[in-house]
Design an enzyme around this catalytic site. Sequence first.
Site, PDB file in Angstrom:
ATOM      1  N   CYS A 118       0.819  -1.225   0.000  1.00 11.69           N
ATOM      2  CA  CYS A 118       0.000   0.000   0.000  1.00 11.69           C
ATOM      3  C   CYS A 118       0.845   1.263   0.000  1.00 11.69           C
ATOM      4  CB  CYS A 118      -0.944   0.001   1.200  1.00 11.69           C
ATOM      5  SG  CYS A 118      -1.997  -1.442   1.244  1.00 11.69           S
ATOM      6  N   HIS A 257      -3.050   6.933   2.907  1.00 10.60           N
ATOM      7  CA  HIS A 257      -3.567   5.670   2.383  1.00 10.60           C
ATOM      8  C   HIS A 257      -4.905   5.383   3.050  1.00 10.60           C
ATOM      9  CE1 HIS A 257      -4.137   1.593   1.372  1.00 10.60           C
ATOM     10  NE2 HIS A 257      -3.785   1.113   2.548  1.00 10.60           N
ATOM     11  N   ASN A 287     -10.314  -0.121   0.614  1.00 11.19           N
ATOM     12  CA  ASN A 287      -8.852  -0.049   0.578  1.00 11.19           C
ATOM     13  C   ASN A 287      -8.366  -0.578  -0.776  1.00 11.19           C
ATOM     14  OD1 ASN A 287      -6.107  -0.572   0.833  1.00 11.19           O
ATOM     15  ND2 ASN A 287      -6.253  -1.415   2.892  1.00 11.19           N
TER      16      ASN A 287
HETATM   17  O1  UT7 Z   1      -3.754  -1.451   3.793  1.00  9.29           O
HETATM   18  C1  UT7 Z   1      -2.869  -1.970   4.723  1.00  9.29           C
HETATM   19  C2  UT7 Z   1      -3.115  -1.459   6.058  1.00  9.29           C
HETATM   20  N1  UT7 Z   1      -4.297  -2.071   6.643  1.00  9.29           N
HETATM   21  C3  UT7 Z   1      -4.829  -1.541   7.723  1.00  9.29           C
HETATM   22  O2  UT7 Z   1      -4.366  -0.507   8.170  1.00  9.29           O
HETATM   23  C4  UT7 Z   1      -5.959  -2.246   8.428  1.00  9.29           C
HETATM   24  C5  UT7 Z   1      -5.847  -1.992   9.901  1.00  9.29           C
HETATM   25  N2  UT7 Z   1      -6.826  -2.729  10.713  1.00  9.29           N
HETATM   26  C6  UT7 Z   1      -8.143  -2.428  10.686  1.00  9.29           C
HETATM   27  O3  UT7 Z   1      -8.570  -1.592   9.905  1.00  9.29           O
HETATM   28  C7  UT7 Z   1      -9.043  -3.092  11.679  1.00  9.29           C
HETATM   29  O4  UT7 Z   1      -8.276  -3.835  12.601  1.00  9.29           O
HETATM   30  C8  UT7 Z   1     -10.103  -4.028  11.038  1.00  9.29           C
HETATM   31  C9  UT7 Z   1     -11.142  -3.195  10.290  1.00  9.29           C
HETATM   32  C10 UT7 Z   1      -9.438  -4.992  10.077  1.00  9.29           C
HETATM   33  C11 UT7 Z   1     -10.831  -4.828  12.108  1.00  9.29           C
HETATM   34  O5  UT7 Z   1     -11.432  -3.949  13.060  1.00  9.29           O
HETATM   35  P1  UT7 Z   1     -11.242  -4.228  14.626  1.00  9.29           P
HETATM   36  O6  UT7 Z   1     -11.994  -3.185  15.329  1.00  9.29           O
HETATM   37  O7  UT7 Z   1      -9.761  -4.314  14.878  1.00  9.29           O
HETATM   38  O8  UT7 Z   1     -11.969  -5.584  14.814  1.00  9.29           O
HETATM   39  P2  UT7 Z   1     -11.393  -6.962  15.374  1.00  9.29           P
HETATM   40  O9  UT7 Z   1     -10.499  -7.613  14.367  1.00  9.29           O
HETATM   41  O10 UT7 Z   1     -10.829  -6.725  16.735  1.00  9.29           O
HETATM   42  O11 UT7 Z   1     -12.714  -7.806  15.512  1.00  9.29           O
HETATM   43  C12 UT7 Z   1     -13.759  -7.437  16.444  1.00  9.29           C
HETATM   44  C13 UT7 Z   1     -14.895  -8.408  16.278  1.00  9.29           C
HETATM   45  C14 UT7 Z   1     -14.465  -9.874  16.292  1.00  9.29           C
HETATM   46  O12 UT7 Z   1     -15.468 -10.619  16.972  1.00  9.29           O
HETATM   47  P3  UT7 Z   1     -15.254 -11.059  18.499  1.00  9.29           P
HETATM   48  O13 UT7 Z   1     -13.988 -11.876  18.519  1.00  9.29           O
HETATM   49  O14 UT7 Z   1     -15.121  -9.782  19.266  1.00  9.29           O
HETATM   50  O15 UT7 Z   1     -16.493 -11.826  18.801  1.00  9.29           O
HETATM   51  C15 UT7 Z   1     -14.474 -10.242  14.847  1.00  9.29           C
HETATM   52  O16 UT7 Z   1     -14.723 -11.615  14.630  1.00  9.29           O
HETATM   53  O17 UT7 Z   1     -15.543  -8.185  15.036  1.00  9.29           O
HETATM   54  C16 UT7 Z   1     -15.643  -9.430  14.332  1.00  9.29           C
HETATM   55  N3  UT7 Z   1     -15.546  -9.151  12.909  1.00  9.29           N
HETATM   56  C17 UT7 Z   1     -16.632  -8.870  12.146  1.00  9.29           C
HETATM   57  N4  UT7 Z   1     -17.945  -8.809  12.426  1.00  9.29           N
HETATM   58  C18 UT7 Z   1     -18.781  -8.470  11.436  1.00  9.29           C
HETATM   59  C19 UT7 Z   1     -14.443  -9.097  12.143  1.00  9.29           C
HETATM   60  N5  UT7 Z   1     -14.770  -8.789  10.874  1.00  9.29           N
HETATM   61  C20 UT7 Z   1     -16.128  -8.654  10.855  1.00  9.29           C
HETATM   62  C21 UT7 Z   1     -17.060  -8.333   9.848  1.00  9.29           C
HETATM   63  N6  UT7 Z   1     -18.363  -8.246  10.181  1.00  9.29           N
HETATM   64  N7  UT7 Z   1     -16.683  -8.088   8.585  1.00  9.29           N
END
Ligand code: UT7
Length: 330
Positions: A118, A257, A287
Amino acid sequence: MNNKSVGILGIGKYVPEKKVTNDDLVSMGLDTSDEWIFERTGIRSRYIVSENETTSDLAYKAALKAVKDASLTVDDIDMIIVATTTPDYRLFPSTAAVVQNLLKINRPIPAFDVAAACSGFSYTLSIAENYIKSGHYKNVLVLGADVLSKNIDWTDRTTCVLFGDGAGAVILGEVEPEYGILYTKLYADGSCAEILKADGGTKSPLTEGFVRDKSHFIKMNGRLVFKEAVKVIDMSIKDLLDDCCLNLSDISYYVAHQANMRILDYVRQKQAFKTNQVLSNIDKYGNTSAASIPLVLDDFNHQFKKGDYIILNAFGAGFTWGVNLIRWSK
Ligand code: UT7
Protein backbone atom coordinates in the site's frame (compact mmCIF):
# COMPACT_ATOMS: atom_id res chain seq x y z
CA MET A 1 21.66 15.51 -10.41
CA ASN A 2 20.30 18.99 -11.15
CA ASN A 3 17.89 21.02 -9.04
CA LYS A 4 14.87 20.71 -11.33
CA SER A 5 11.46 20.87 -9.64
CA VAL A 6 9.37 17.80 -10.41
CA GLY A 7 5.62 17.62 -9.99
CA ILE A 8 2.32 16.30 -11.26
CA LEU A 9 1.46 17.39 -14.81
CA GLY A 10 -1.67 15.26 -15.17
CA ILE A 11 -3.79 12.88 -13.15
CA GLY A 12 -6.42 10.21 -13.81
CA LYS A 13 -8.10 7.22 -12.26
CA TYR A 14 -10.16 4.22 -13.19
CA VAL A 15 -12.25 1.85 -11.09
CA PRO A 16 -14.12 -1.16 -12.45
CA GLU A 17 -17.82 -0.86 -13.30
CA LYS A 18 -19.06 -3.40 -10.78
CA LYS A 19 -19.95 -1.76 -7.47
CA VAL A 20 -20.39 -4.02 -4.43
CA THR A 21 -22.09 -2.46 -1.40
CA ASN A 22 -21.88 -3.74 2.16
CA ASP A 23 -25.48 -4.92 1.82
CA ASP A 24 -24.49 -6.85 -1.33
CA LEU A 25 -21.92 -8.74 0.78
CA VAL A 26 -24.63 -9.61 3.29
CA SER A 27 -26.88 -10.77 0.43
CA MET A 28 -24.01 -13.01 -0.78
CA GLY A 29 -24.25 -14.84 2.57
CA LEU A 30 -21.34 -13.21 4.42
CA ASP A 31 -21.79 -13.04 8.21
CA THR A 32 -21.46 -9.26 8.48
CA SER A 33 -23.56 -6.09 8.31
CA ASP A 34 -23.43 -2.63 6.76
CA GLU A 35 -23.44 -1.25 10.29
CA TRP A 36 -20.34 -3.25 11.41
CA ILE A 37 -18.35 -2.50 8.28
CA PHE A 38 -19.19 1.22 8.23
CA GLU A 39 -18.62 1.78 11.96
CA ARG A 40 -15.31 -0.12 12.05
CA THR A 41 -13.90 1.02 8.71
CA GLY A 42 -15.91 3.86 7.11
CA ILE A 43 -16.46 1.71 4.00
CA ARG A 44 -19.88 1.61 2.28
CA SER A 45 -18.90 0.09 -1.06
CA ARG A 46 -16.02 -1.01 -3.24
CA TYR A 47 -15.53 -1.66 -6.99
CA ILE A 48 -14.56 -5.12 -8.18
CA VAL A 49 -13.13 -6.30 -11.51
CA SER A 50 -14.96 -8.71 -13.79
CA GLU A 51 -13.50 -12.19 -14.29
CA ASN A 52 -11.45 -11.21 -17.34
CA GLU A 53 -10.35 -7.78 -16.15
CA THR A 54 -6.74 -7.35 -14.99
CA THR A 55 -4.57 -4.86 -13.11
CA SER A 56 -3.11 -3.61 -16.40
CA ASP A 57 -6.60 -2.99 -17.81
CA LEU A 58 -7.36 -0.61 -14.94
CA ALA A 59 -3.90 0.96 -15.13
CA TYR A 60 -4.19 1.52 -18.89
CA LYS A 61 -7.52 3.36 -18.54
CA ALA A 62 -6.21 5.53 -15.70
CA ALA A 63 -3.06 6.27 -17.71
CA LEU A 64 -5.02 7.52 -20.73
CA LYS A 65 -6.85 10.01 -18.50
CA ALA A 66 -3.63 11.25 -16.90
CA VAL A 67 -1.98 11.74 -20.29
CA LYS A 68 -4.99 13.73 -21.50
CA ASP A 69 -5.08 15.79 -18.29
CA ALA A 70 -1.40 16.66 -18.83
CA SER A 71 -2.24 17.77 -22.40
CA LEU A 72 0.32 15.26 -23.69
CA THR A 73 0.13 12.16 -25.87
CA VAL A 74 1.43 8.67 -25.10
CA ASP A 75 4.38 9.48 -27.38
CA ASP A 76 5.58 11.95 -24.74
CA ILE A 77 5.96 9.24 -22.06
CA ASP A 78 9.54 8.08 -21.64
CA MET A 79 9.23 5.75 -18.63
CA ILE A 80 6.46 3.71 -16.97
CA ILE A 81 6.51 2.62 -13.34
CA VAL A 82 3.62 0.66 -11.82
CA ALA A 83 3.26 0.33 -8.07
CA THR A 84 1.44 -2.96 -7.59
CA THR A 85 1.51 -6.17 -5.59
CA THR A 86 -1.22 -7.75 -7.69
CA PRO A 87 0.46 -7.97 -11.11
CA ASP A 88 -1.18 -9.50 -14.18
CA TYR A 89 1.39 -12.31 -14.13
CA ARG A 90 2.59 -14.06 -10.96
CA LEU A 91 6.28 -13.76 -11.82
CA PHE A 92 6.77 -11.91 -15.08
CA PRO A 93 6.44 -9.95 -17.28
CA SER A 94 5.90 -6.80 -15.24
CA THR A 95 2.53 -5.08 -15.36
CA ALA A 96 4.33 -1.93 -16.51
CA ALA A 97 5.50 -3.74 -19.66
CA VAL A 98 1.93 -4.89 -20.31
CA VAL A 99 0.71 -1.29 -19.89
CA GLN A 100 3.37 -0.08 -22.33
CA ASN A 101 1.98 -2.49 -24.93
CA LEU A 102 -1.66 -1.52 -24.23
CA LEU A 103 -0.71 2.14 -24.70
CA LYS A 104 0.87 1.15 -28.05
CA ILE A 105 4.19 2.71 -27.09
CA ASN A 106 6.47 0.98 -29.58
CA ARG A 107 9.64 2.76 -28.46
CA PRO A 108 11.77 0.67 -26.03
CA ILE A 109 11.24 2.92 -23.00
CA PRO A 110 11.91 1.46 -19.54
CA ALA A 111 8.91 -0.07 -17.79
CA PHE A 112 9.00 -1.79 -14.41
CA ASP A 113 6.94 -2.56 -11.30
CA VAL A 114 7.58 -1.55 -7.70
CA ALA A 115 6.34 -3.84 -4.91
CA ALA A 116 5.87 -1.86 -1.72
CA ALA A 117 2.25 -2.89 -1.08
CA CYS A 118 0.00 0.00 0.00
CA SER A 119 3.04 2.30 0.19
CA GLY A 120 3.80 1.70 -3.48
CA PHE A 121 2.63 5.06 -4.77
CA SER A 122 4.82 7.05 -2.35
CA TYR A 123 7.84 4.92 -3.24
CA THR A 124 7.18 5.11 -6.99
CA LEU A 125 6.66 8.85 -7.00
CA SER A 126 10.07 9.31 -5.47
CA ILE A 127 11.77 6.91 -7.90
CA ALA A 128 10.24 8.74 -10.86
CA GLU A 129 11.14 12.13 -9.40
CA ASN A 130 14.80 11.14 -9.17
CA TYR A 131 14.90 9.78 -12.72
CA ILE A 132 13.54 13.11 -13.98
CA LYS A 133 15.99 15.07 -11.84
CA SER A 134 18.82 13.01 -13.32
CA GLY A 135 17.98 14.64 -16.64
CA HIS A 136 17.63 11.33 -18.49
CA TYR A 137 13.81 11.19 -18.51
CA LYS A 138 11.22 13.92 -18.99
CA ASN A 139 7.67 12.60 -18.59
CA VAL A 140 7.25 9.52 -16.39
CA LEU A 141 3.94 7.68 -16.12
CA VAL A 142 3.50 6.67 -12.47
CA LEU A 143 0.71 4.25 -11.63
CA GLY A 144 -0.69 2.80 -8.42
CA ALA A 145 -2.86 -0.14 -9.48
CA ASP A 146 -4.16 -3.12 -7.58
CA VAL A 147 -6.75 -5.85 -7.96
CA LEU A 148 -7.02 -7.23 -4.46
CA SER A 149 -10.42 -8.81 -5.13
CA LYS A 150 -8.69 -11.73 -6.89
CA ASN A 151 -6.39 -12.24 -3.91
CA ILE A 152 -8.84 -12.44 -1.03
CA ASP A 153 -10.93 -15.19 0.43
CA TRP A 154 -14.49 -13.99 -0.17
CA THR A 155 -15.68 -16.13 2.77
CA ASP A 156 -13.24 -14.47 5.23
CA ARG A 157 -15.16 -11.52 6.66
CA THR A 158 -12.08 -10.18 8.43
CA THR A 159 -10.44 -9.28 5.10
CA CYS A 160 -12.90 -9.38 2.21
CA VAL A 161 -15.01 -6.44 3.39
CA LEU A 162 -11.98 -4.16 3.39
CA PHE A 163 -10.55 -4.22 -0.10
CA GLY A 164 -11.48 -2.90 -3.53
CA ASP A 165 -9.88 -2.62 -6.98
CA GLY A 166 -8.68 0.49 -8.79
CA ALA A 167 -5.91 2.37 -10.51
CA GLY A 168 -4.61 5.93 -10.22
CA ALA A 169 -2.14 7.52 -12.60
CA VAL A 170 -0.04 10.64 -12.68
CA ILE A 171 2.35 12.04 -15.25
CA LEU A 172 5.38 13.43 -13.46
CA GLY A 173 7.53 16.04 -15.15
CA GLU A 174 9.32 19.32 -14.64
CA VAL A 175 7.27 22.09 -13.03
CA GLU A 176 8.15 25.68 -12.16
CA PRO A 177 10.73 26.15 -9.40
CA GLU A 178 9.60 25.62 -5.78
CA TYR A 179 6.50 23.64 -6.80
CA GLY A 180 5.96 19.89 -7.10
CA ILE A 181 7.50 17.26 -4.82
CA LEU A 182 9.36 19.15 -2.11
CA TYR A 183 10.17 16.31 0.26
CA THR A 184 10.06 12.51 0.46
CA LYS A 185 11.02 10.07 3.16
CA LEU A 186 10.58 6.32 2.72
CA TYR A 187 10.79 3.69 5.45
CA ALA A 188 10.50 -0.07 6.03
CA ASP A 189 10.53 -2.46 8.99
CA GLY A 190 10.77 -6.03 7.74
CA SER A 191 10.34 -7.46 11.24
CA CYS A 192 6.57 -6.88 10.80
CA ALA A 193 6.33 -9.05 7.67
CA GLU A 194 3.99 -11.66 9.15
CA ILE A 195 1.20 -9.31 10.30
CA LEU A 196 0.01 -8.62 6.76
CA LYS A 197 0.95 -11.07 4.03
CA ALA A 198 -0.08 -13.25 1.10
CA ASP A 199 1.85 -16.53 0.88
CA GLY A 200 2.60 -18.46 -2.30
CA GLY A 201 6.11 -17.23 -3.05
CA THR A 202 9.41 -19.06 -2.59
CA LYS A 203 8.76 -19.40 1.14
CA SER A 204 5.64 -21.47 0.53
CA PRO A 205 5.29 -22.38 -3.14
CA LEU A 206 1.86 -22.86 -4.65
CA THR A 207 0.87 -26.51 -4.42
CA GLU A 208 -2.55 -28.01 -5.03
CA GLY A 209 -3.14 -28.51 -1.30
CA PHE A 210 -1.89 -25.04 -0.48
CA VAL A 211 -4.39 -23.47 -2.87
CA ARG A 212 -7.18 -25.81 -1.69
CA ASP A 213 -6.57 -24.56 1.86
CA LYS A 214 -6.80 -20.96 0.59
CA SER A 215 -3.35 -20.32 2.04
CA HIS A 216 -2.43 -18.00 -0.84
CA PHE A 217 -5.02 -15.36 0.08
CA ILE A 218 -4.33 -12.18 2.08
CA LYS A 219 -3.93 -12.78 5.82
CA MET A 220 -3.95 -9.85 8.20
CA ASN A 221 -3.74 -9.35 11.93
CA GLY A 222 -5.96 -6.27 11.77
CA ARG A 223 -5.36 -5.04 15.31
CA LEU A 224 -1.56 -5.23 15.03
CA VAL A 225 -1.61 -3.59 11.61
CA PHE A 226 -3.81 -0.81 12.98
CA LYS A 227 -1.37 -0.19 15.88
CA GLU A 228 1.64 -0.22 13.58
CA ALA A 229 -0.09 2.11 11.11
CA VAL A 230 -0.85 4.85 13.65
CA LYS A 231 2.68 4.59 15.05
CA VAL A 232 4.40 5.05 11.69
CA ILE A 233 2.00 7.79 10.63
CA ASP A 234 2.90 9.82 13.73
CA MET A 235 6.61 9.23 13.06
CA SER A 236 6.45 10.25 9.41
CA ILE A 237 4.38 13.41 9.93
CA LYS A 238 6.78 14.52 12.67
CA ASP A 239 9.79 13.84 10.42
CA LEU A 240 8.26 15.83 7.57
CA LEU A 241 7.26 18.85 9.65
CA ASP A 242 10.64 18.93 11.46
CA ASP A 243 12.73 18.42 8.32
CA CYS A 244 10.77 21.00 6.30
CA CYS A 245 10.44 23.48 9.21
CA LEU A 246 6.66 23.59 8.71
CA ASN A 247 3.68 23.71 11.04
CA LEU A 248 0.44 21.86 10.54
CA SER A 249 -1.24 25.19 9.76
CA ASP A 250 0.98 25.45 6.63
CA ILE A 251 -0.57 22.25 5.27
CA SER A 252 -3.61 22.57 3.00
CA TYR A 253 -4.51 18.88 2.76
CA TYR A 254 -3.48 15.56 4.26
CA VAL A 255 -3.91 12.54 1.94
CA ALA A 256 -3.24 9.21 3.63
CA HIS A 257 -3.57 5.67 2.38
CA GLN A 258 -7.25 4.81 2.73
CA ALA A 259 -7.18 1.71 4.97
CA ASN A 260 -9.65 2.61 7.70
CA MET A 261 -11.61 5.79 8.51
CA ARG A 262 -10.77 5.23 12.18
CA ILE A 263 -7.05 5.54 11.34
CA LEU A 264 -7.77 8.84 9.56
CA ASP A 265 -9.89 10.06 12.50
CA TYR A 266 -7.07 9.12 14.88
CA VAL A 267 -4.53 11.14 12.86
CA ARG A 268 -6.88 14.11 12.61
CA GLN A 269 -7.38 14.21 16.37
CA LYS A 270 -3.78 13.41 17.34
CA GLN A 271 -2.30 16.01 14.97
CA ALA A 272 -5.17 18.46 15.46
CA PHE A 273 -5.85 18.69 11.73
CA LYS A 274 -9.05 20.51 10.82
CA THR A 275 -11.75 18.17 9.47
CA ASN A 276 -11.51 19.58 5.94
CA GLN A 277 -7.71 19.12 5.82
CA VAL A 278 -7.99 15.32 5.96
CA LEU A 279 -9.27 13.97 2.63
CA SER A 280 -11.03 10.65 2.30
CA ASN A 281 -12.96 8.59 -0.22
CA ILE A 282 -12.75 5.23 1.57
CA ASP A 283 -16.55 5.13 1.80
CA LYS A 284 -16.77 4.68 -2.00
CA TYR A 285 -13.75 2.52 -2.85
CA GLY A 286 -12.57 0.67 0.30
CA ASN A 287 -8.85 -0.05 0.58
CA THR A 288 -7.40 -0.09 -2.95
CA SER A 289 -3.78 -0.55 -1.81
CA ALA A 290 -1.29 1.25 -4.10
CA ALA A 291 -4.16 3.00 -5.91
CA SER A 292 -5.66 4.65 -2.86
CA ILE A 293 -3.58 7.86 -2.71
CA PRO A 294 -3.89 8.73 -6.42
CA LEU A 295 -7.63 7.95 -6.25
CA VAL A 296 -7.96 10.61 -3.53
CA LEU A 297 -5.81 13.07 -5.50
CA ASP A 298 -8.00 12.60 -8.56
CA ASP A 299 -11.29 12.86 -6.65
CA PHE A 300 -10.24 16.10 -4.93
CA ASN A 301 -8.18 17.54 -7.79
CA HIS A 302 -10.93 20.07 -8.54
CA GLN A 303 -10.55 21.71 -5.12
CA PHE A 304 -6.74 21.97 -5.05
CA LYS A 305 -5.34 25.41 -5.76
CA LYS A 306 -1.91 26.27 -7.10
CA GLY A 307 0.47 26.56 -4.15
CA ASP A 308 -1.45 24.21 -1.82
CA TYR A 309 0.83 22.14 0.40
CA ILE A 310 -0.37 18.52 0.34
CA ILE A 311 1.01 15.70 2.49
CA LEU A 312 0.84 12.17 1.04
CA ASN A 313 1.25 9.47 3.68
CA ALA A 314 1.29 5.78 2.76
CA PHE A 315 1.65 2.67 4.92
CA GLY A 316 1.23 -1.04 4.38
CA ALA A 317 2.62 -4.54 4.30
CA GLY A 318 6.31 -5.01 4.92
CA PHE A 319 5.81 -2.97 7.05
CA THR A 320 6.55 -0.11 4.64
CA TRP A 321 5.60 3.52 4.87
CA GLY A 322 6.40 6.81 3.21
CA VAL A 323 5.61 10.48 3.27
CA ASN A 324 5.78 13.08 0.49
CA LEU A 325 5.13 16.80 0.55
CA ILE A 326 3.78 18.26 -2.67
CA ARG A 327 3.25 21.91 -3.49
CA TRP A 328 0.42 21.77 -6.02
CA SER A 329 1.62 23.19 -9.32
CA LYS A 330 -1.35 22.79 -11.67
O1 UT7 B 1 -3.75 -1.45 3.79
C1 UT7 B 1 -2.87 -1.97 4.72
C2 UT7 B 1 -3.12 -1.46 6.06
N1 UT7 B 1 -4.30 -2.07 6.64
C3 UT7 B 1 -4.83 -1.54 7.72
O2 UT7 B 1 -4.37 -0.51 8.17
C4 UT7 B 1 -5.96 -2.25 8.43
C5 UT7 B 1 -5.85 -1.99 9.90
N2 UT7 B 1 -6.83 -2.73 10.71
C6 UT7 B 1 -8.14 -2.43 10.69
O3 UT7 B 1 -8.57 -1.59 9.91
C7 UT7 B 1 -9.04 -3.09 11.68
O4 UT7 B 1 -8.28 -3.84 12.60
C8 UT7 B 1 -10.10 -4.03 11.04
C9 UT7 B 1 -11.14 -3.20 10.29
C10 UT7 B 1 -9.44 -4.99 10.08
C11 UT7 B 1 -10.83 -4.83 12.11
O5 UT7 B 1 -11.43 -3.95 13.06
P1 UT7 B 1 -11.24 -4.23 14.63
O6 UT7 B 1 -11.99 -3.18 15.33
O7 UT7 B 1 -9.76 -4.31 14.88
O8 UT7 B 1 -11.97 -5.58 14.81
P2 UT7 B 1 -11.39 -6.96 15.37
O9 UT7 B 1 -10.50 -7.61 14.37
O10 UT7 B 1 -10.83 -6.73 16.73
O11 UT7 B 1 -12.71 -7.81 15.51
C12 UT7 B 1 -13.76 -7.44 16.44
C13 UT7 B 1 -14.89 -8.41 16.28
C14 UT7 B 1 -14.47 -9.87 16.29
O12 UT7 B 1 -15.47 -10.62 16.97
P3 UT7 B 1 -15.25 -11.06 18.50
O13 UT7 B 1 -13.99 -11.88 18.52
O14 UT7 B 1 -15.12 -9.78 19.27
O15 UT7 B 1 -16.49 -11.83 18.80
C15 UT7 B 1 -14.47 -10.24 14.85
O16 UT7 B 1 -14.72 -11.61 14.63
O17 UT7 B 1 -15.54 -8.18 15.04
C16 UT7 B 1 -15.64 -9.43 14.33
N3 UT7 B 1 -15.55 -9.15 12.91
C17 UT7 B 1 -16.63 -8.87 12.15
N4 UT7 B 1 -17.95 -8.81 12.43
C18 UT7 B 1 -18.78 -8.47 11.44
C19 UT7 B 1 -14.44 -9.10 12.14
N5 UT7 B 1 -14.77 -8.79 10.87
C20 UT7 B 1 -16.13 -8.65 10.85
C21 UT7 B 1 -17.06 -8.33 9.85
N6 UT7 B 1 -18.36 -8.25 10.18
N7 UT7 B 1 -16.68 -8.09 8.58
